[in-house]
Structure formats: structure tokens, C-alpha cells
Design a protein around this motif. Structure first.
Motif, PDB file in Angstrom:
ATOM      1  N   HIS A   1      34.516  -5.712  -0.246  1.00 15.84           N
ATOM      2  CA  HIS A   1      35.551  -6.414   0.528  1.00 15.84           C
ATOM      3  C   HIS A   1      36.632  -5.489   1.047  1.00 15.84           C
ATOM      4  O   HIS A   1      37.818  -5.704   0.834  1.00 15.84           O
ATOM      5  CB  HIS A   1      36.187  -7.545  -0.286  1.00 15.84           C
ATOM      6  CG  HIS A   1      35.242  -8.677  -0.517  1.00 15.84           C
ATOM      7  ND1 HIS A   1      34.360  -9.120   0.450  1.00 15.84           N
ATOM      8  CD2 HIS A   1      35.026  -9.466  -1.588  1.00 15.84           C
ATOM      9  CE1 HIS A   1      33.648 -10.112  -0.034  1.00 15.84           C
ATOM     10  NE2 HIS A   1      34.022 -10.348  -1.270  1.00 15.84           N
TER      11      HIS A   1
ATOM     12  N   LEU B   1      35.897 -15.388  -0.763  1.00 16.03           N
ATOM     13  CA  LEU B   1      35.342 -14.124  -1.228  1.00 16.03           C
ATOM     14  C   LEU B   1      33.880 -14.240  -1.636  1.00 16.03           C
ATOM     15  O   LEU B   1      33.201 -13.240  -1.823  1.00 16.03           O
ATOM     16  CB  LEU B   1      36.157 -13.625  -2.428  1.00 16.03           C
ATOM     17  CG  LEU B   1      37.513 -13.062  -2.050  1.00 16.03           C
ATOM     18  CD1 LEU B   1      38.365 -12.863  -3.283  1.00 16.03           C
ATOM     19  CD2 LEU B   1      37.352 -11.752  -1.313  1.00 16.03           C
TER      20      LEU B   1
ATOM     21  N   ARG C   1      37.301 -13.787   9.865  1.00 12.39           N
ATOM     22  CA  ARG C   1      37.962 -12.913   8.900  1.00 12.39           C
ATOM     23  C   ARG C   1      38.190 -13.619   7.572  1.00 12.39           C
ATOM     24  O   ARG C   1      39.113 -13.264   6.841  1.00 12.39           O
ATOM     25  CB  ARG C   1      39.290 -12.435   9.488  1.00 12.39           C
ATOM     26  CG  ARG C   1      39.117 -11.763  10.828  1.00 12.39           C
ATOM     27  CD  ARG C   1      40.036 -10.603  11.022  1.00 12.39           C
ATOM     28  NE  ARG C   1      41.433 -10.942  11.044  1.00 12.39           N
ATOM     29  CZ  ARG C   1      42.152 -11.060  12.154  1.00 12.39           C
ATOM     30  NH1 ARG C   1      41.588 -10.904  13.318  1.00 12.39           N
ATOM     31  NH2 ARG C   1      43.412 -11.349  12.080  1.00 12.39           N
TER      32      ARG C   1
ATOM     33  N   ARG D   1      49.430 -11.905  -9.164  1.00  7.91           N
ATOM     34  CA  ARG D   1      48.212 -11.185  -8.753  1.00  7.91           C
ATOM     35  C   ARG D   1      48.562  -9.814  -8.194  1.00  7.91           C
ATOM     36  O   ARG D   1      47.927  -8.818  -8.486  1.00  7.91           O
ATOM     37  CB  ARG D   1      47.486 -11.966  -7.650  1.00  7.91           C
ATOM     38  CG  ARG D   1      46.602 -13.067  -8.122  1.00  7.91           C
ATOM     39  CD  ARG D   1      45.558 -13.391  -7.064  1.00  7.91           C
ATOM     40  NE  ARG D   1      46.125 -13.860  -5.806  1.00  7.91           N
ATOM     41  CZ  ARG D   1      46.441 -15.117  -5.561  1.00  7.91           C
ATOM     42  NH1 ARG D   1      46.256 -16.052  -6.482  1.00  7.91           N
ATOM     43  NH2 ARG D   1      46.953 -15.453  -4.397  1.00  7.91           N
TER      44      ARG D   1
ATOM     45  N   THR E   1      36.644 -13.554   4.729  1.00  9.57           N
ATOM     46  CA  THR E   1      36.650 -12.712   3.526  1.00  9.57           C
ATOM     47  C   THR E   1      37.876 -11.819   3.493  1.00  9.57           C
ATOM     48  O   THR E   1      38.441 -11.570   2.428  1.00  9.57           O
ATOM     49  CB  THR E   1      35.386 -11.837   3.440  1.00  9.57           C
ATOM     50  OG1 THR E   1      35.127 -11.301   4.734  1.00  9.57           O
ATOM     51  CG2 THR E   1      34.198 -12.633   2.987  1.00  9.57           C
ATOM     52  N   GLU E   2      38.292 -11.374   4.680  1.00  4.05           N
ATOM     53  CA  GLU E   2      39.497 -10.539   4.715  1.00  4.05           C
ATOM     54  C   GLU E   2      40.699 -11.323   4.191  1.00  4.05           C
ATOM     55  O   GLU E   2      41.523 -10.807   3.431  1.00  4.05           O
ATOM     56  CB  GLU E   2      39.738 -10.089   6.155  1.00  4.05           C
ATOM     57  CG  GLU E   2      40.984  -9.248   6.316  1.00  4.05           C
ATOM     58  CD  GLU E   2      41.283  -8.966   7.780  1.00  4.05           C
ATOM     59  OE1 GLU E   2      40.323  -8.812   8.573  1.00  4.05           O
ATOM     60  OE2 GLU E   2      42.472  -8.935   8.119  1.00  4.05           O
TER      61      GLU E   2
ATOM     62  N   ARG F   1      31.628 -15.173   0.154  1.00  8.91           N
ATOM     63  CA  ARG F   1      30.766 -14.735   1.261  1.00  8.91           C
ATOM     64  C   ARG F   1      30.749 -13.222   1.313  1.00  8.91           C
ATOM     65  O   ARG F   1      31.666 -12.567   0.867  1.00  8.91           O
ATOM     66  CB  ARG F   1      31.317 -15.289   2.581  1.00  8.91           C
ATOM     67  CG  ARG F   1      31.502 -16.771   2.516  1.00  8.91           C
ATOM     68  CD  ARG F   1      31.648 -17.401   3.853  1.00  8.91           C
ATOM     69  NE  ARG F   1      32.209 -16.518   4.858  1.00  8.91           N
ATOM     70  CZ  ARG F   1      32.434 -16.921   6.097  1.00  8.91           C
ATOM     71  NH1 ARG F   1      32.165 -18.147   6.453  1.00  8.91           N
ATOM     72  NH2 ARG F   1      32.932 -16.086   6.975  1.00  8.91           N
TER      73      ARG F   1
ATOM     74  N   PHE G   1      41.491  -6.420  -8.470  1.00  8.67           N
ATOM     75  CA  PHE G   1      40.129  -6.946  -8.353  1.00  8.67           C
ATOM     76  C   PHE G   1      39.187  -5.891  -7.803  1.00  8.67           C
ATOM     77  O   PHE G   1      39.530  -5.153  -6.882  1.00  8.67           O
ATOM     78  CB  PHE G   1      40.094  -8.121  -7.373  1.00  8.67           C
ATOM     79  CG  PHE G   1      40.693  -9.375  -7.902  1.00  8.67           C
ATOM     80  CD1 PHE G   1      39.917 -10.263  -8.636  1.00  8.67           C
ATOM     81  CD2 PHE G   1      42.018  -9.688  -7.650  1.00  8.67           C
ATOM     82  CE1 PHE G   1      40.470 -11.433  -9.111  1.00  8.67           C
ATOM     83  CE2 PHE G   1      42.572 -10.845  -8.128  1.00  8.67           C
ATOM     84  CZ  PHE G   1      41.801 -11.725  -8.857  1.00  8.67           C
TER      85      PHE G   1
ATOM     86  N   LEU H   1      42.799 -16.658  -9.146  1.00  8.02           N
ATOM     87  CA  LEU H   1      42.276 -17.111  -7.854  1.00  8.02           C
ATOM     88  C   LEU H   1      41.892 -18.580  -7.936  1.00  8.02           C
ATOM     89  O   LEU H   1      41.700 -19.235  -6.925  1.00  8.02           O
ATOM     90  CB  LEU H   1      41.047 -16.295  -7.453  1.00  8.02           C
ATOM     91  CG  LEU H   1      41.301 -14.828  -7.089  1.00  8.02           C
ATOM     92  CD1 LEU H   1      39.990 -14.145  -6.744  1.00  8.02           C
ATOM     93  CD2 LEU H   1      42.260 -14.731  -5.915  1.00  8.02           C
TER      94      LEU H   1
ATOM     95  N   LEU I   1      40.450 -11.670   0.559  1.00 14.65           N
ATOM     96  CA  LEU I   1      40.777 -10.388  -0.068  1.00 14.65           C
ATOM     97  C   LEU I   1      42.285 -10.173  -0.129  1.00 14.65           C
ATOM     98  O   LEU I   1      42.829  -9.867  -1.198  1.00 14.65           O
ATOM     99  CB  LEU I   1      40.096  -9.282   0.741  1.00 14.65           C
ATOM    100  CG  LEU I   1      40.195  -7.825   0.320  1.00 14.65           C
ATOM    101  CD1 LEU I   1      41.292  -7.092   1.042  1.00 14.65           C
ATOM    102  CD2 LEU I   1      40.323  -7.641  -1.185  1.00 14.65           C
ATOM    103  N   ILE I   2      42.966 -10.377   1.010  1.00 11.82           N
ATOM    104  CA  ILE I   2      44.405 -10.099   0.940  1.00 11.82           C
ATOM    105  C   ILE I   2      45.117 -11.127   0.070  1.00 11.82           C
ATOM    106  O   ILE I   2      46.156 -10.828  -0.506  1.00 11.82           O
ATOM    107  CB  ILE I   2      45.084  -9.926   2.328  1.00 11.82           C
ATOM    108  CG1 ILE I   2      44.926 -11.118   3.201  1.00 11.82           C
ATOM    109  CG2 ILE I   2      44.597  -8.686   3.032  1.00 11.82           C
ATOM    110  CD1 ILE I   2      45.692 -10.966   4.509  1.00 11.82           C
ATOM    111  N   LYS I   3      44.514 -12.311  -0.063  1.00  7.67           N
ATOM    112  CA  LYS I   3      45.085 -13.242  -1.050  1.00  7.67           C
ATOM    113  C   LYS I   3      44.894 -12.685  -2.458  1.00  7.67           C
ATOM    114  O   LYS I   3      45.806 -12.721  -3.288  1.00  7.67           O
ATOM    115  CB  LYS I   3      44.391 -14.601  -0.944  1.00  7.67           C
ATOM    116  CG  LYS I   3      44.985 -15.485   0.122  1.00  7.67           C
ATOM    117  CD  LYS I   3      44.590 -16.925  -0.098  1.00  7.67           C
ATOM    118  CE  LYS I   3      45.592 -17.828   0.580  1.00  7.67           C
ATOM    119  NZ  LYS I   3      45.276 -19.242   0.391  1.00  7.67           N
ATOM    120  N   ALA I   4      43.700 -12.167  -2.724  1.00 15.41           N
ATOM    121  CA  ALA I   4      43.409 -11.647  -4.058  1.00 15.41           C
ATOM    122  C   ALA I   4      44.329 -10.481  -4.412  1.00 15.41           C
ATOM    123  O   ALA I   4      44.721 -10.336  -5.564  1.00 15.41           O
ATOM    124  CB  ALA I   4      41.949 -11.202  -4.144  1.00 15.41           C
TER     125      ALA I   4
ATOM    126  N   PRO J   1      40.665 -18.743  -1.951  1.00 14.72           N
ATOM    127  CA  PRO J   1      40.204 -17.351  -2.037  1.00 14.72           C
ATOM    128  C   PRO J   1      38.841 -17.226  -2.700  1.00 14.72           C
ATOM    129  O   PRO J   1      38.061 -16.356  -2.346  1.00 14.72           O
ATOM    130  CB  PRO J   1      41.307 -16.674  -2.856  1.00 14.72           C
ATOM    131  CG  PRO J   1      42.079 -17.752  -3.502  1.00 14.72           C
ATOM    132  CD  PRO J   1      41.937 -18.955  -2.642  1.00 14.72           C
TER     133      PRO J   1
END
Lengths: 222, 401
Positions: free
Chosen positions: A93, B398, B304, A81, B306-307, B400, A87, A54, B310-313, B394
């Protein structure tokens, strides 16, 4: 297999350079169970973010499965990833408008998997994590422990090599925290590398290998 | 990521934030509806004027005696010209292949009487061709018979109003009316028709041109209506008329030719410009809707965050995130455009109820442009927020809750 070689991560705060990671080298083999502990600001989350791709280090190499990830483009890192890393976060989340099963399905959708195949996988994940009766519930209808189980199911649905957990019990009561740790340990027994960042020594000490960090450096690695 | 999954995800995201989606849809619908309704009104006005003009007759050229070098003022009337336009001139025009029909007209005013009733009426002397050239229609009987233009038969056709005033509800067919000092037999009555080309066609009596000429004791014509054989033949017909008359008038160009097309195309241009202007103004509301979409999408991105992190993560690439947010903007604008079309059709339907005589039609190009522009605004104004989402870091996203 993970190899970090003299990793540096510098943040600029005002005129000063703050070393979040200062010359960190680390070798992790398949199936290891590692906890990373240390005070706030010691760089443990940064280390986790770098391992999870990340974040990029300012200096040094990070080799994951014989691939030097520091050379990869953003798009390629995203693919790594997707397939190799899972994660688990302190605040779960989960996407609030999606149900538990849809949240678990998300990585499969991003990977472009066919709907029939996705259904089967999600179904068996729900069974594995004892969430079948909660499949149609949205996150706000789930307890903390259930949310974290959904998050873990989502993190492992792509069968990654590494699961990175950043304070996974930080937002849970003792009982559900213990349950979550046990689930993660069960995954580790199946051969997944488990890296756990935590404040809680009781949890950190359960790990086979304990790394403690201070000021962006590894103080202790046993 | 499969296209249907992108679509599904974006639809879920839109329905997940109902109020915001509702606002965007309203803005887009208003924009599209106003473009469509306003262009329909403009187009309706254009068609209305065009149809009024073509009710004069199609491919019409009007030949007036005398030449006006300057614009303005009424066309020259009887006896003002050095050389008359005669019936023979008119008949000579028929030789050109560019000319399909001619209808000489001679005009005067005379008392028309039947039994004890008498009225002063405009008398139009013409031929059977007038019927076709001017797109007349009959409510009773027949129009003047065709035949030799030089023969003045004692026949007449009454305008609708004249018939009513002289005969009331009785049938005038076969009756003899007195016009000036002569008697004419009624062969037909004109159907109601609006005012055009200067006279009220319901308040006239039509008699054969030769009869009119002898009635008013004149050899000259008021004008000659010429129908060209096709729209393309109009310039040729014009040349032919000028040439023929010049030959017959000792080499002088002493006539004026007005083409109906010239008038019509001027009106057409004016009204087209008007329609476009109105549509342009309406398009501003579409642009406003576009900016609203951008705003709301930017809010969506920060809501959105954090969303997105998240989808990046979990492995979404920048492209995928771009696609997701663009798809959302486009879905919102398409749905808004669709709602706008529904509103527009409803509005036009209502307008046609309120104004039944005014031809309101939704031009296809207005539909296509309104929908096209709404798509384009969705795309253009969706790109910036989508880029912003794709570029989110990201780690920060994330961090937040």
C-alpha cells in the motif's frame, strides 16, 4: 501496554451473525514479539484491525496505554493511530505517484511537522533501511523487498509503540521475506511491540509468543 | 497538517492523473470562457446603444409643439397645433436654473445653390447652442456665432454631404450660397456624423433660427432642444418647461416633452436583461462543469480507495481527508477558471479584431462572477466526493489490492 477484554466483533452475513471475534481477551506488554496464526476466516486479521484501531469491537474494551480506546471518537482514534501504531501490509500500500522518500514522509506531513525536520527524519530512515539510493524512485520502480522496506520505514517513522504486520511476507519471495522479517525483529529488539499475522509456520514460529486462532477464538497462547 | 502540504499533496494528486485533470480543466475553462465572452458581448451591445443615444446630446429634453395624448404616430409637424411654439417661448425657458442651454429649431426645405449647382436640402434654423447641445463637431471653419436669437444673420453652416456636392474639394469658407431667395455666407462645415433624431446631419444646412423663420415665413418652431443643467435637474427642467409654456399659452399644456433619458433607460433595461439572460445560459455550462467535477472526483475517490484507507491507517483524520479532496476539487476549478479567462481574453481580442466598431469590453463583474461561481461549483460539487472519501471504512478500503 495493550489489554483486550472480552472483545466481540460480529459481522452480519445475510440473516446470520458471524462472529469474527468471540470473547477475545489478551494482554500484551511492552516489547513483546507475537505471531498470530490460524486458518483463513479465523479472525486474525480482524483482531489486528481492532488492535490497530481500524475497526471497532461490538462489545468489550480495548485499553492501550491506560486509555480506553473504545471510548474515543474517530478523530481521537486517528491521532492514536498516527502516534502509537504502525501498519505493514501484505500489498505494501504505497502511494503509486509518490517516490519512496515521499511515501515515508507521509505520516510526518499528516502530523503537520515542519519540512526541515521532516527531511532529516526521512533521511535517517532511508539510511536505516538501506534505501538512500532508491529515495527518488516510485514504487513501480522498486522490487517487492524494497517496497516492503519503504512500507516499514513509513510505519516506524513516527516512532510507534506497536507495529502491526498483516502477512508482511505474503507477497515476497523467500529471500526478501526473510530480510523483511529480520528488519521487523530488529525493530522489536529496540522495544517496539511486534504483532505478526501469518500463514507461514516457519515465520510464525520465530516469534516469542505464538497465538493461534480458530473461529474467532484464541485456541492457543504460548 | 500544514496548508502548504495540503496544497502540495492535492497538486501532486491532480498531476498524477493527467487525463482526468485535463478533462476537468477543459470543462471548467469552457464554462468560464463562455460566461465571460457572452456577457462581454451583451455588455458591448448595451454600451453601443447607449453611446449611440448619448451622441444625441446629454441630459437632453425635446420640446415639441402640440400634445399627443396617445402613443404612436409621428410627432406633430408644423402648423398642426392650435398654438405655435415660438422663438419667444424658447427664449423664456432660459430663465429656469434647471436649464443650461436651449436650442430652438425650425425646419424647412429649400433649394441651395452655388454657381451652377443647386440642390434641395433640409434647412435647419437654430442657434449657436445647437453645437453644444447636439455634440456637433466641425471639419472646417466655425459654427454659427452666438448673439441675439431674434437677429437673423446671413450666415450658414453646411453639412458634410452638402459641402461635397456643391463645392467638391474647394473650400467653401467665405463663399456666398443662395438658399431660397436669399444669400448666406458659409462660415463652416460640419464634421461627418451619423444619422440621429430623424435627420441625416450631413445633408442639412444650418442657418440662424430667425433667418429660417423669415425664409419660411413662419413664427413657429419645429422643436426646442433643452439641455438640463445636470442629470438630476431633468425632472425639474421638465416642470419648469411645462410651467413656463403654460403661463405663456393661457394656461394650456399644449406641448410634448420627450426626455432622452426615458428612451435610454428603457434600452438600458432591455439590454441588461438580455445580458443577464445570456450570462444565465452560459452559467448552465458552469453547472455542467461542476457536475463533471463531482463525477470525476467520485471516480478519483474510488480509484484511490486503497490510498485513502492507507492514509487513514497512518493517522489521517476524517477532516484531513475532506480537506485533501476539497483542495483538489478547488485547485482544479481555479486552474480551469484561469484557463477559461485566458481563453475569454483571447476570444474577446479576436472579436474586437473582427468587429472593430463594436465596443466589446469584459465587464469586471463578469470576471468576478465567473471566477466566483467556478470556485463555488468546485466547492459545492467537491464536498460530496470528499465526504465519501472521509467516510470510507479503512478495513474495507485496504482489503483491496
Amino acid at each position: 501496554m495493550i489489554r483486550l477484554d472480552s472483545i466481540e466483533r460480529v459481522f452480519q452475513v445475510g440473516n446470520e451473525n458471524v462472529y469474527a471475534l468471540n470473547n477475545v481477551s489478551l494482554k500484551i506488554s511492552q516489547g513483546e514479539y507475537i505471531s498470530i496464526m490460524g486458518p483463513s476466516g479465523s479472525g486474525k486479521s480482524t483482531l489486528l484491525n481492532i488492535i490497530g484501531l481500524l475497526d471497532r469491537p461490538n462489545k468489550g474494551f480495548y485499553i492501550l496505554d491506560d486509555v480506553n480506546t473504545t471510548d474515543l471518537s474517530d478523530e481521537q482514534q486517528a491521532l492514536v493511530r498516527r502516534h502509537k501504531i504502525g501498519f505493514v501490509f501484505q500489498f505494501f500500500h504505497l502511494v503509486p505517484r509518490l517516490t519512496a522518500s515521499e511515501n515515508i514522509e507521509l505520516p510526518l506531513i499528516l502530523a503537520g511537522m515542519k519540512p526541515e525536520k521532516r527531511k532529516d527524519r526521512v533521511k535517517s530512515a532511508l539510511e536505516d533501511f538501506r534505501l538512500t539510493d532508491r529515495a527518488k524512485h516510485r514504487p513501480d520502480q522498486l522490487s517487492g523487498g524494497q517496497r516492503q522496506r519503504v512500507a516499514i520505514a513509513r510505519a516506524t517513522i513516527m516512532e510507534p509503540q506497536v507495529v502491526l504486520a498483516d502477512e508482511p511476507t505474503g507477497n515476497l519471495d523467500r529471500a526478501s521475506g526473510k530480510e523483511v522479517i529480520e528488519i521487523l525483529e530488529k525493530l522489536n529488539k529496540k522495544g517496539i511491540i511486534l504483532i505478526l499475522v501469518t500463514h507461514d509456520p516457519d515465520i510464525g514460529n520465530r516469534a516469542v509468543r505464538k497465538i493461534s486462532m480458530v473461529d474467532g477464538k484464541i485456541l492457543d497462547d504460548t | 497538517m500544514r496548508a502548504e502540504d495540503i496544497l502540495n499533496f492535492s497538486i501532486r494528486a491532480s498531476t498524477g492523473y493527467k487525463f482526468r485533470t485535463f478533462l476537468i480543466l477543459i470543462a471548467m475553462a469552457i464554462g468560464v470562457a463562455s460566461v465571460v465572452v457572452l456577457t462581454s458581448l451583451g455588455e458591448g451591445a448595451r454600451q453601443y446603444v447607449t453611446s449611440q443615444f448619448s451622441s444625441l446630446g446629454t441630459n437632453l429634453l425635446i420640446v415639441l409643439p402640440g400634445r399627443s395624448e396617445t402613443t404612436g404616430g409621428p410627432p406633430p409637424l408644423l402648423g398642426e397645433t392650435p398654438r405655435d411654439l415660438t422663438l419667444d417661448d424658447a427664449i423664456a425657458l432660459k430663465r429656469s436654473s434647471a436649464i443650461r442651454l436651449i436650442s430652438p429649431i425650425s425646419v424647412g426645405s429649400a433649394p441651395v445653390s452655388w454657381k451652377q449647382l443647386e440642390r434641395e436640402v433640409i434647412i435647419v434654423g437654430s442657434t449657436s447652442e445647437l453645437y453644444e447641445v447636439r455634440h456637433l463637431s466641425m471639419s472646417l471653419g466655425r459654427f454659427l456665432p452666438s448673439g441675439d436669437h431674434r437677429r437673423g444673420e446671413a450666415l450658414c453652416v453646411l453639412g458634410n454631404k452638402v459641402k461635397k456636392e456643391l463645392f467638391a474639394n474647394q473650400s467653401p469658407l467665405g463663399e456666398w450660397v443662395r438658399i431660397g431667395d436669399r444669400r448666406f455666407r458659409v462660415t463652416g462645415v460640419l464634421a461627418k456624423k451619423g444619422q440621429s433624431l430623424g435627420f441625416d446631419m450631413s445633408d442639412v444646412v444650418i442657418i440662424p433660427v430667425a433667418s429660417a423663420q423669415s425664409l419660411f415665413n413662419t413664427a413657429s418652431l419645429f422643436r426646442v432642444l433643452v439641455q438640463a443643467s445636470s442629470r438630476e435637474a431633468i425632472p425639474r427642467a421638465r416642470e419648469a418647461i411645462l410651467k413656463t409654456i403654460r403661463e405663456r399659452h393661457d394656461g394650456e399644456d399644449d406641448i410634448t416633452i420627450i426626455t432622452q433619458d426615458a428612451i435610454l433607460s428603457t434600452f438600458d433595461r432591455i439590454l441588461n436583461t438580455l445580458t443577464l439572460t445570456v450570462a444565465g445560459i452560459a452559467a448552465i455550462s458552469l453547472a455542467v462543469a461542476g457536475i463533471l467535477i463531482m463525477n470525476v472526483m467520485l471516480i478519483a475517490v474510488s480509484q484511490r480507495t486503497t490510498e485513502i484507507g492507507l492514509i487513514k491507517a497512518i493517522g489521517a483524520t476524517r477532516r484531513q481527508i475532506m480537506h485533501l479532496f476539497l483542495a483538489e476539487a478547488i485547485i482544479l476549478s481555479i486552474t480551469g477558471a484561469f484557463l477559461g479567462l485566458v481563453v475569454a481574453f483571447g476570444g474577446v481580442l479576436l472579436l474586437t479584431r473582427i468587429l472593430p466598431n463594436f465596443p466589446i469590453v469584459i465587464p469586471f463583474w463578469a470576471l468576478a462572477t465567473a471566477v466566483g461561481i467556478s470556485l463555488l461549483t468546485g466547492l459545492v460539487f467537491g464536498v460530496f466526493p470528499a465526504q465519501r472519501a472521509a467516510k470510507l471504512d479503512p478495513v474495507q478500503a485496504l482489503s483491496r489490492r
